[in-house]
Every structure is written in structure tokens, then in C-alpha cells.
Design a protein around this motif. Structure first.
Motif, mmCIF file in Angstrom:
data_model
loop_
_atom_site.group_PDB
_atom_site.id
_atom_site.type_symbol
_atom_site.label_atom_id
_atom_site.label_comp_id
_atom_site.label_asym_id
_atom_site.label_seq_id
_atom_site.Cartn_x
_atom_site.Cartn_y
_atom_site.Cartn_z
ATOM 1 N N HIS A 37 37.835 17.910 -42.961
ATOM 2 C CA HIS A 37 37.499 19.110 -43.738
ATOM 3 C C HIS A 37 36.660 18.763 -44.971
ATOM 4 O O HIS A 37 35.736 19.504 -45.328
ATOM 5 N N VAL B 62 34.304 21.873 -45.843
ATOM 6 C CA VAL B 62 35.215 23.015 -45.740
ATOM 7 C C VAL B 62 36.032 23.114 -47.029
ATOM 8 O O VAL B 62 36.230 24.196 -47.583
ATOM 9 N N GLU C 286 31.667 26.826 -53.846
ATOM 10 C CA GLU C 286 32.022 27.405 -52.549
ATOM 11 C C GLU C 286 30.808 27.963 -51.804
ATOM 12 O O GLU C 286 30.665 27.766 -50.589
ATOM 13 N N GLU C 287 29.950 28.643 -52.540
ATOM 14 C CA GLU C 287 28.777 29.262 -51.922
ATOM 15 C C GLU C 287 27.856 28.188 -51.335
ATOM 16 O O GLU C 287 27.339 28.329 -50.225
ATOM 17 N N SER D 37 29.301 26.742 -48.233
ATOM 18 C CA SER D 37 29.095 27.663 -47.107
ATOM 19 C C SER D 37 27.683 27.500 -46.549
ATOM 20 O O SER D 37 27.483 27.449 -45.328
ATOM 21 N N GLN D 38 26.710 27.435 -47.445
ATOM 22 C CA GLN D 38 25.317 27.321 -47.001
ATOM 23 C C GLN D 38 25.105 26.004 -46.247
ATOM 24 O O GLN D 38 24.419 25.964 -45.219
ATOM 25 N N ARG E 225 27.346 24.295 -44.576
ATOM 26 C CA ARG E 225 27.981 24.380 -43.256
ATOM 27 C C ARG E 225 27.113 25.174 -42.292
ATOM 28 O O ARG E 225 27.004 24.854 -41.118
ATOM 29 N N ARG E 226 26.498 26.255 -42.839
ATOM 30 C CA ARG E 226 25.636 27.107 -42.007
ATOM 31 C C ARG E 226 24.448 26.335 -41.456
ATOM 32 O O ARG E 226 24.045 26.524 -40.324
ATOM 33 N N PHE F 14 30.620 22.964 -35.607
ATOM 34 C CA PHE F 14 32.077 22.792 -35.532
ATOM 35 C C PHE F 14 32.624 23.078 -34.136
ATOM 36 O O PHE F 14 32.240 24.058 -33.505
ATOM 37 N N LEU G 131 38.194 28.536 -32.392
ATOM 38 C CA LEU G 131 37.828 29.477 -33.445
ATOM 39 C C LEU G 131 36.638 30.333 -33.027
ATOM 40 O O LEU G 131 35.715 30.560 -33.794
ATOM 41 N N LEU H 225 25.756 33.639 -32.981
ATOM 42 C CA LEU H 225 26.186 34.062 -34.320
ATOM 43 C C LEU H 225 25.702 33.136 -35.457
ATOM 44 O O LEU H 225 25.206 33.629 -36.480
ATOM 45 N N PRO H 226 25.817 31.799 -35.328
ATOM 46 C CA PRO H 226 25.344 30.950 -36.441
ATOM 47 C C PRO H 226 23.864 31.161 -36.760
ATOM 48 O O PRO H 226 23.471 31.098 -37.921
ATOM 49 N N MET I 295 22.267 34.009 -36.343
ATOM 50 C CA MET I 295 22.189 35.290 -37.057
ATOM 51 C C MET I 295 22.574 35.104 -38.521
ATOM 52 O O MET I 295 21.995 35.732 -39.406
ATOM 53 N N LEU I 296 23.530 34.231 -38.750
ATOM 54 C CA LEU I 296 23.968 33.994 -40.132
ATOM 55 C C LEU I 296 22.880 33.315 -40.957
ATOM 56 O O LEU I 296 22.877 33.397 -42.185
ATOM 57 N N ARG J 105 27.866 26.546 -29.468
ATOM 58 C CA ARG J 105 27.728 27.168 -30.784
ATOM 59 C C ARG J 105 27.456 26.120 -31.872
ATOM 60 O O ARG J 105 26.711 26.367 -32.822
#
Lengths: 236, 459
Positions: A54, A59, A84-85, A88-89, A91-92, A97, A103, A116-117, A119-120, A164
Motif C-alpha cells: 500500500h 495508497v 492525498e490528491e 490519487s493522481q 495511482r491514476r 492494481f 475490487l 474506467l481508469p 475515463m478517470l 484494467r
């Protein structure tokens, strides 16, 4: 355990610590992961292997120590200082994962889960789905694009998770017990797919497992105990 | 092995073991308990008020039936959200048991044992909340007794419901809690893996929507012809029919709500250009019933607002200079009654929204974690969550108001129903309801943060 010397490390962790209140999960773990390398992390329950994964995957932030991610075409990033932001970026854009339970989102079809990733990261949905479809096909899921996750077997669902993890072209893929819920034959198939999609494509794989047979498929295995890396084994 | 313990003893042992407060479980116990407390206190207050209007001889013979009808209508309107809050609370307390019960089934506990455990634990939490509710009612009683009806303060003695009611109401809420818990856990009892496999999309057919619309049309028809029945059936029966029609109208709203939400969700997902709208659309399409439950209180309150607005409009039409003293008092009491009903309904709605939103976060914990792992920005997730609440909320509010107008029109006529006062009450209700739901949504943000930051501790 000292860091592993490698000509082109994508991930270098040095003296990483993490505690949950009075429980010390990581007590100064150090490692490095090279580009295209597959690395297994083993250890008993509570040894700190999932917490280490993690931290490496941004994470959660470590309490102290350094985790540096250096991928081609981008500035190296020190994970320990990210908010945190920013995590997140990261990880994107740089991480993929695969987890034991996948998940995956049961509300979405296999194709939509893989798309989905993308699209994110701002890709329009049709474009994201077009990019996702070949990954499903390459992992033996042609014709199952429109199925919901609940309509797939455990092995098929894990292949969706692997697809994914690849779709954004993430240079590092993190897998937590990816075969934990599978029988040995399916487990072997999933590992084939995972290695093909990661180190087989020049990407790095960091994998946590209890299964020695799974770890043996990786280039290198680290053993953890009490939050430290205590042993390393390099595959011949 | 010396022998295993008997079934009942084993179940009681499990209850003792698994009801121990835990870090995560504390909120899941406290929130439903508080909700049960509010439910019981409000229900006792409303029943006491209704009984008072039925028994009190202060209104003269001319107005006594009017007071009775209006108080029964208020009881009917408030019973629905009260029972719904009780059910929400029961579902929330059941939610935290889901995984443990599935584990018990995996370990070999029988269906009967799991059912018994479910009923006992839900009943215990409800009973504790209900006892506190009786105490809260005791605190509220002197305050409510200060309200003015019949031209004077009503007084504690007039409002006192009697010991049987004081016992029966909490018992009924406790039974409801047990039943809700059992119904909510049917899937767990079906399969040991039950709650781990929440993948079946719930299909809501168009037939259900069509049935709802047909029933609503039939209700409108009945109400438009209600005058004809008075001579044949008598006033009491007609009043019962009217109240029953309102109750049926509320039921129709709950019947039609989920399929409408599912259809909107499918359309939203189909046309979505952003991940937030796409995910929200799929959530709405796949889980319309729980999504509807989160906002159905607003449908009910909008329905009540229309009827209440009509009541206020009627009270406002009275010319106090020409009217008799009794008429002026009745109009003033009607105004007080409408505002009181709406105020109580808002209290119920705020409690219900807080409970259902907290339950929703617990329900969506796996989804929240999965999306967080993928690096979904918090803002995207919040947008998706807002859409899954606000979109059905608009439909709930509009549906409730439309139902109220449809049923109010044939009964009281356009001149009374379509008045500025009625519309003003509806507009204020919409604004307050939306603000309340948004507030509840915001208030659960810290829970989402906890789930995202400490996923390992949630499971």
C-alpha cells in the motif's frame, strides 16, 4: 535488508516505517524494483507485506522513510511527501492494481470496468472502451465484454482486473494475493496472464502472496517478518 | 468433547459475543438507537395528539368531526415517515450484522439460529432506543402541552395518552424493527456467501409503473365522485375512504418511485460523458430501491405539503370579521395543525436522511475503496454521490407534489388547491427538504473519508 541494486529502478524504497497506533506494521523496509521486473513479497499474516504494498502504491503514506518512483518520460516522484490528491493522481496515471477480491465494480460490465481508469484520466467513454477491448481479448475474454462481474468465474474476473491494471499503460502493477481465491489450475492461468501483461510487456510487477508457487514464478522474492525484509531470493 | 450447548443457549451466547461494542460498530448501534428514540417519541406525541382531538369535548358538535378528520389525516401522514424511519433504523442496524451473519452461516450456523440472532439483536437495539423514546416523550409532553388549540393551551392532562398507549406504541416499533431485520437479511439466510455477492441488478419493470399510474387514476376517480357516496355510506365511511385514498396515494408513490429512478439511471449512464455521471447512472439503474428509500421521505413530505398548503389556504379564506368565534378558532387550529404536521415531518425526514445516508456509506464501502485504489479524485466521487441522491430527490419531490395535487383537486376543487398559499408551502417545503438532504449528504462526508483512509479496518 539492503536495497537491491539494479541498473534502472522504477521504485526505490528506503527505511520505510508505518504504524497503526501502537502496532508497528513496517519497521524500516527497503527495496528496489527494476523496470520489467516481477517481484514477490512473502511473509506470514501481520508481517507487514500488504502495508508495504500500500505504501509503494501510494495508497497510504509512510510515517517515515523514502519511496521514489522513477518512470520513463516523467520526473521522479517522492511518494512520502505527497498529499492525498497527489497520491490519487499518481495511482491514476502510473499504477495498476490487481487484488484478491478484484475490487471490480459489479454495476459495470467487464469492458466498462477495464475502460474506467481511462475515463478517470479524461478519455471519452467510447474511446476508453475501444482501448479496453483489445486487452480483454488478449487475456482470453473475447465475447465476454458485456458480462457483469457476477456473471464471470473467479479466474475470468481476475483477468478483467489484470486488463484494467494494464489499460492506462501503467509502468508498475501492484497485485495483492491475485490468486488467493482461486484453485491451483486457475491460479496458474491467472499468473500466466499477469506475467504476460506486466513483465512480458516491459512493465514492473510487485506482488504480495502467501503462495510459494506463485512467488516462484517471479524474478525475485522478498520475505518479510515483523515489518522488515529479512530474506531475498532471486529466481534462476 | 463433552457435548454442545442447546440451540437457544448457543444463540444467546452468540448475541452476547457479537453485540459487544466495537470501534466501527459503535456508530452503527448508536445511530439506529437514536433513530428509534426519535421514532417512539414522535409517534407517542402524534398518537396522543390524535387521541386528544378525538376525545376532547372542548370543540362544539359542529366542529368535533372536523378536528377528528384532520387529526386522523395528520396521524396517517406522520405514521408513514415514522414507520419508514423505524424501518431505516432497523436496516442500518442489520447492515453491520450482514458480514458477521454470512460468516456465521459459513461456519455452520443454521438458518433458524441466524434468524433468531437477527431478531434478538435488532429487538434489543430497538427496545433500548424505544425506552429512551418514552423518556423523551415525557420531556416533550409538557412542551407540546403549551401549544394552543381550542383557543387555549391544551395542557398535559388533555394530551396524556394513557398507560396502554405508552406501552403499545414502543412495543409495536420494536416488533417492526425485528420484522425489518428479518426481511433485510433474507439473502444472508439464503446463502452463506449472500452479502458478498451483491451483483444482481434489480430489474424494475414498466408494468409496475403502469400499475401505479392506473391505481392513481382510479384514486382520483374515486375522490371526484366521493360526494355521491356520502348520502349512501355516511360521513364516517366517506372520511375513511378519503384517508385511505391518501394512504394509497403515498403507497403508489413508493411503488412507482424505484422503476422511475432505474429508468432515469439507465438513461443517465447511456448518455454520460463523465465518470461521475456514468457511475451515478449505473448506481441508480442497479439499486433503485435503496436509492429511492434514501429520498422517499421527501416524496411524502411534498405530498403532505400540498394537502397542508390546501389546509392553510382554506383557513386563510375565512373572513374573521364575519365568522363566528368557533370558526375563527377552528381556522387558527387548522393552521397550527398543518404547520405542526410539517414541522414533525421535517424532523422525521432529517433523522431518516441521516440514517439512510450513513447506511449508504457503509453499503458502498467496497465501491468507495475500489474507486479510491484506481485513483478516482475525491471530487469525482463526491459528484457521483451527489447525483445519486439529488437526481432521485428531484423526482421524489415532484412526484409527491404531483400526487398531492392530483388527489387534492377532485376533493377540494381547483379554487382551493391551486392557490398562492398552497404553492408557497410547497416551494418552502422543497427548498427546506433539498437543503436538509444536502446537509445530510455533507454530514456523512467524514464517514466516507474514514472508509477511504482506513479500508483495512472497515473489513
Amino acid at each position: 535488508m539492503d536495497t537491491h541494486d539494479s541498473p534502472a529502478p522504477v521504485l526505490v524504497a528506503t527505511d520505510v516505517t508505518k504504524a497503526y497506533e501502537s502496532t508497528i506494521a513496517l519497521a524500516g523496509a527497503s527495496l528496489s524494483v527494476s523496470a520489467g521486473e516481477s517481484l514477490a513479497i512473502m511473509g506470514a499474516s501481520g508481517s507487514g507485506k500488504t502495508t508495504l504494498l500500500h505504501c509503494l502504491a501510494a495508497v497510504i503514506p509512510p510515517d517515515s522513510g523514502s519511496i521514489r518512483m522513477s518512470v520513463p518520460g516523467a520526473q521522479p516522484v517522492e511518494l512520502a511527501g505527497l498529499d492525498e490528491e497527489a497520491r490519487s493522481q499518481l495511482r491514476r496515471t502510473r499504477c495498476g492494481f490487481v487484488f484478491q477480491e478484484g475490487l471490480l465494480l459489479p454495476e459495470l460490465s467487464a469492458l466498462e470496468n477495464v475502460a474506467l481508469p481511462l475515463m478517470l484520466t479524461g478519455h471519452p467513454r467510447p474511446e476508453a472502451e475501444r482501448a479496453a477491448a483489445p486487452w480483454l481479448r488478449s487475456l482470453g475474454l473475447a465475447g465476454m465484454e458485456d458480462r457483469r462481474i457476477g456473471q464471470l468465474s473467479g479466474g475470468q474476473a481476475q483477468r478483467v482486473a489484470i486488463a484494467r491494471a494494464q489499460v492506462t499503460g501503467a509502468p508498475v502493477v501492484f497485485a495483492d494475493e491475485p490468486t488467493g481465491a482461486l484453485d491451483s489450475a486457475t491460479s496458474s492461468d491467472v499468473m500466466d496472464a499477469l506475467l504476460y501483461a506486466t513483465s512480458g510487456q516491459g512493465r514492473s510487477l510487485v506482488l504480495v502472496t502467501h503462495d510459494a508457487a506463485v512467488a516462484a514464478r517471479c524474478d525475485r522474492t522478498l520475505h518479510m517478518r515483523d515489518g522488515r525484509i529479512v530474506r531475498e531470493k532471486v529466481a534462476r | 468433547m463433552s457435548g454442545s450447548s442447546s440451540g437457544p443457549r448457543r444463540v444467546l451466547g452468540l448475541v452476547g459475543l457479537l453485540t459487544r461494542p466495537s470501534r466501527q460498530g459503535r456508530a452503527a448501534i448508536l445511530l439506529p438507537s437514536v433513530a428509534f428514540t426519535v421514532t417512539t417519541a414522535i409517534l407517542l406525541t402524534v398518537v396522543s395528539g390524535t387521541l386528544m382531538f378525538m376525545r376532547d369535548d372542548r370543540p362544539g358538535d359542529d366542529f368535533a368531526p372536523g378536528y377528528m378528520v384532520l387529526s386522523l389525516a395528520a396521524l396517517l401522514f406522520l405514521a408513514v415517515p415514522t414507520v419508514s424511519l423505524g424501518a431505516s433504523a432497523a436496516r442500518l442496524s442489520a447492515r453491520r450484522r450482514d458480514d458477521r451473519l454470512a460468516t456465521l452461516r459459513l461456519l455452520g450456523a443454521s438458518t433458524r439460529e441466524v434468524s433468531a440472532f437477527t431478531v434478538i439483536e435488532a429487538t434489543m437495539i430497538a427496545a433500548a432506543g424505544n425506552l429512551a423514546g418514552i423518556v423523551l416523550f415525557g420531556v416533550l409532553l409538557p412542551l407540546v402541552a403549551q401549544l394552543r388549540f381550542f383557543g387555549e393551551r391544551i395542557g398535559v392532562a388533555a394530551l396524556w395518552p394513557g398507560w396502554p398507549v405508552l406501552v403499545l406504541v414502543p412495543c409495536a416499533v420494536t416488533v417492526l424493527a425485528g420484522l425489518s431485520a428479518v426481511l433485510g437479511l433474507r439473502r444472508v439466510r439464503l446463502t452463506p456467501l449472500g452479502v458478498r455477492q451483491r451483483t444482481d441488478p434489480q430489474r424494475r419493470s414498466l408494468r409496475r409503473t403502469a400499475t401505479g399510474i392506473a391505481v392513481l387514476a382510479a384514486l382520483v376517480l374515486v375522490l371526484s365522485q366521493i360526494g355521491m357516496f356520502t348520502a349512501v355510506l355516511g360521513t364516517a365511511v366517506v372520511i375513511t375512504i378519503v384517508l385511505g385514498t391518501f394512504g394509497a396515494g403515498l403507497a403508489v408513490l413508493n411503488l412507482v418511485g424505484p422503476p422511475v429512478i432505474a429508468a432515469r439511471g439507465r438513461a443517465l449512464a447511456r448518455k454520460a460523458s463523465t465518470p461521475a455521471r456514468f457511475l451515478a447512472g449505473r448506481q441508480l439503474a442497479d439499486h433503485p430501491a435503496p436509492v429511492w428509500r434514501r429520498v422517499s421521505g421527501l416524496a411524502m413530505i411534498s405530498f403532505v405539503a400540498v394537502i397542508g398548503g390546501v389546509g392553510l389556504a382554506m383557513a386563510g379564506q375565512l373572513d374573521e370579521n364575519d365568522a363566528m368565534a368557533d370558526q375563527v378558532i377552528f381556522a387558527a387550529d387548522m393552521r397550527t395543525g398543518v404547520l405542526l404536521t410539517l414541522a414533525i415531518a421535517f424532523v422525521m425526514l432529517s433523522c431518516s436522511v441521516a440514517v439512510t445516508q450513513a447506511a449508504a456509506v457503509l453499503d458502498d464501502a467496497e465501491l468507495i475503496i475500489a474507486l479510491d485504489r484506481l485513483g478516482m479524485p475525491v471530487s469525482t466521487w463526491e459528484r457521483a454521490r451527489r447525483t445519486t441522491v439529488l437526481l432521485p430527490m428531484r423526482w421524489a419531490a415532484l412526484g409527491g407534489a404531483a400526487g398531492g395535487f392530483l388527489l387534492g383537486l377532485p376533493l377540494m376543487g381547483a379554487a382551493v388547491v391551486l392557490t398562492p398559499t398552497a404553492f408557497l408551502v410547497v416551494a418552502v417545503t422543497f427548498a427546506a427538504g433539498f437543503a436538509l438532504v444536502r446537509l445530510a449528504l455533507t454530514s456523512t462526508r467524514p464517514v466516507v473519508t474514514v472508509v477511504r483512509r482506513a479500508p483495512d479496518r472497515v473489513f
